[in-house]
Design an enzyme around this catalytic site. Sequence first.
Site, PDB file in Angstrom:
ATOM      1  NE  ARG A   1       0.197   2.072 -29.954  1.00 15.65           N
ATOM      2  CZ  ARG A   1       0.786   0.972 -29.552  1.00 15.65           C
ATOM      3  NH1 ARG A   1       1.855   1.036 -28.769  1.00 15.65           N
ATOM      4  NH2 ARG A   1       0.341  -0.203 -29.906  1.00 15.65           N
TER       5      ARG A   1
ATOM      6  CB  THR B   1       5.392   5.360 -37.073  1.00 11.36           C
ATOM      7  OG1 THR B   1       4.246   6.039 -36.519  1.00 11.36           O
ATOM      8  CG2 THR B   1       5.501   5.673 -38.560  1.00 11.36           C
TER       9      THR B   1
ATOM     10  CG  ASP C   1      -7.027  -1.242 -29.007  1.00 11.07           C
ATOM     11  OD1 ASP C   1      -7.725  -0.450 -28.344  1.00 11.07           O
ATOM     12  OD2 ASP C   1      -6.340  -0.892 -29.980  1.00 11.07           O
TER      13      ASP C   1
ATOM     14  CG  ASP D   1     -10.460  -1.586 -30.650  1.00 10.34           C
ATOM     15  OD1 ASP D   1     -11.061  -0.560 -31.016  1.00 10.34           O
ATOM     16  OD2 ASP D   1      -9.523  -2.094 -31.291  1.00 10.34           O
TER      17      ASP D   1
HETATM   18  C1  PRP Z   1      -3.601   3.354 -26.649  1.00 10.33           C
HETATM   19  C2  PRP Z   1      -3.575   3.675 -25.160  1.00 10.33           C
HETATM   20  C3  PRP Z   1      -2.525   4.746 -25.092  1.00 10.33           C
HETATM   21  C4  PRP Z   1      -1.541   4.321 -26.143  1.00 10.33           C
HETATM   22  C5  PRP Z   1      -0.378   3.670 -25.467  1.00 10.33           C
HETATM   23  O1  PRP Z   1      -4.324   4.264 -27.347  1.00 10.33           O
HETATM   24  O2  PRP Z   1      -4.826   4.061 -24.673  1.00 10.33           O
HETATM   25  O3  PRP Z   1      -3.015   6.041 -25.354  1.00 10.33           O
HETATM   26  O4  PRP Z   1      -2.205   3.372 -26.979  1.00 10.33           O
HETATM   27  O5  PRP Z   1       0.600   3.334 -26.381  1.00 10.33           O
HETATM   28  P1  PRP Z   1       2.024   4.026 -26.409  1.00 10.33           P
HETATM   29  O6  PRP Z   1       2.534   4.022 -25.017  1.00 10.33           O
HETATM   30  O7  PRP Z   1       2.825   3.120 -27.305  1.00 10.33           O
HETATM   31  O8  PRP Z   1       1.889   5.392 -26.983  1.00 10.33           O
HETATM   32  P2  PRP Z   1      -4.554   4.132 -28.930  1.00 10.33           P
HETATM   33  O9  PRP Z   1      -3.479   4.847 -29.670  1.00 10.33           O
HETATM   34  O10 PRP Z   1      -4.780   2.703 -29.272  1.00 10.33           O
HETATM   35  O11 PRP Z   1      -5.846   4.991 -29.173  1.00 10.33           O
HETATM   36  P3  PRP Z   1      -7.363   4.747 -28.673  1.00 10.33           P
HETATM   37  O12 PRP Z   1      -7.387   4.920 -27.182  1.00 10.33           O
HETATM   38  O13 PRP Z   1      -8.091   5.833 -29.387  1.00 10.33           O
HETATM   39  O14 PRP Z   1      -7.788   3.376 -29.090  1.00 10.33           O
HETATM   40  N1  URA Z   2      -2.538   0.305 -26.539  1.00 15.72           N
HETATM   41  C1  URA Z   2      -3.394  -0.622 -26.065  1.00 15.72           C
HETATM   42  O1  URA Z   2      -4.604  -0.376 -25.968  1.00 15.72           O
HETATM   43  N2  URA Z   2      -2.896  -1.807 -25.710  1.00 15.72           N
HETATM   44  C2  URA Z   2      -1.573  -2.108 -25.794  1.00 15.72           C
HETATM   45  O2  URA Z   2      -1.181  -3.223 -25.428  1.00 15.72           O
HETATM   46  C3  URA Z   2      -0.714  -1.127 -26.283  1.00 15.72           C
HETATM   47  C4  URA Z   2      -1.213   0.083 -26.649  1.00 15.72           C
END
Ligand code: PRP
Ligand code: URA
Length: 207
Positions: free
Chosen positions: A102, A106, A198, A201
């Site tokens: 994400r 944005t 997160d 993380d």
């Molecule tokens: C997180 C999660 C989803 C997304 C959800 O990933 O694992 O993929 O956010 O958010 P959304 O519904 O608003 O799109 P992130 O983008 O943090 O990436 P990561 O798993 O690499 O940390």
């Molecule tokens: N991605 C995450 O990992 N946690 C949230 O709460 C939203 C998006």
Amino acid sequence: MVHVLEHPLIQHKLAILRDKHTSVKEFRELVGEISGLMCYEATRNLPTVEVEIETPVAPAKVRVLAGKKLAIVPVLRAGLGMVDKMVSLIPSAKIGHIGLYRDPETHKPVEYYCKLPEDIANRQVFLVDPMLATGGSAVASIDFLKARGCRNIIMMNIIGAPEGIREVEKAHPDVDIYLAAVDQGLNEHAYIVPGLGDAGDRIFGTK
Ligand code: PRP
Ligand code: URA
């Protein structure tokens, strides 16, 4: 269709998962355990077919999985935490990967990787990602899969926000969504409230 899995074991493990004091090791283990329990429910309606075998005692008519082969597709990174337990339950499943993150400003998904089994179009796909927040990542992932011919997609998320669920239902009403919880909503950073923080993380210990 949205299915919220209120099984006591799932809810108990989710309570520990949400706690900010839960260690990375325990968090990772719990994501796996919850995924295994959710997989049990999400596969409930897979078709079976009768076959004949012989036990050491007698011939027997038994049921085995029929129809489409399966694929598990995690959304990187956090979705990776859900794969191992699912593969241990469905060892013949192929695994695809969709890489999205994400954009912090944005909150829109940015694609960086996509590698799927060649015959993905003929498989029942389980798309897995612990978090369904705005729904941007989920809708983009399902778009990818459909662009490659997939027509049978089930999505599994541990926690969803109503906003994200609505987006997926609007864009892809044919996709069943399995969740362990539907939370209140999103905060100004598009994080799920109360959520668990997160997920990536916390699984990989990067913060
Ligand atoms: C997180 C999660 C989803 C997304 C959800 O990933 O694992 O993929 O956010 O958010 P959304 O519904 O608003 O799109 P992130 O983008 O943090 O990436 P990561 O798993 O690499 O940390
Ligand atoms: N991605 C995450 O990992 N946690 C949230 O709460 C939203 C998006």
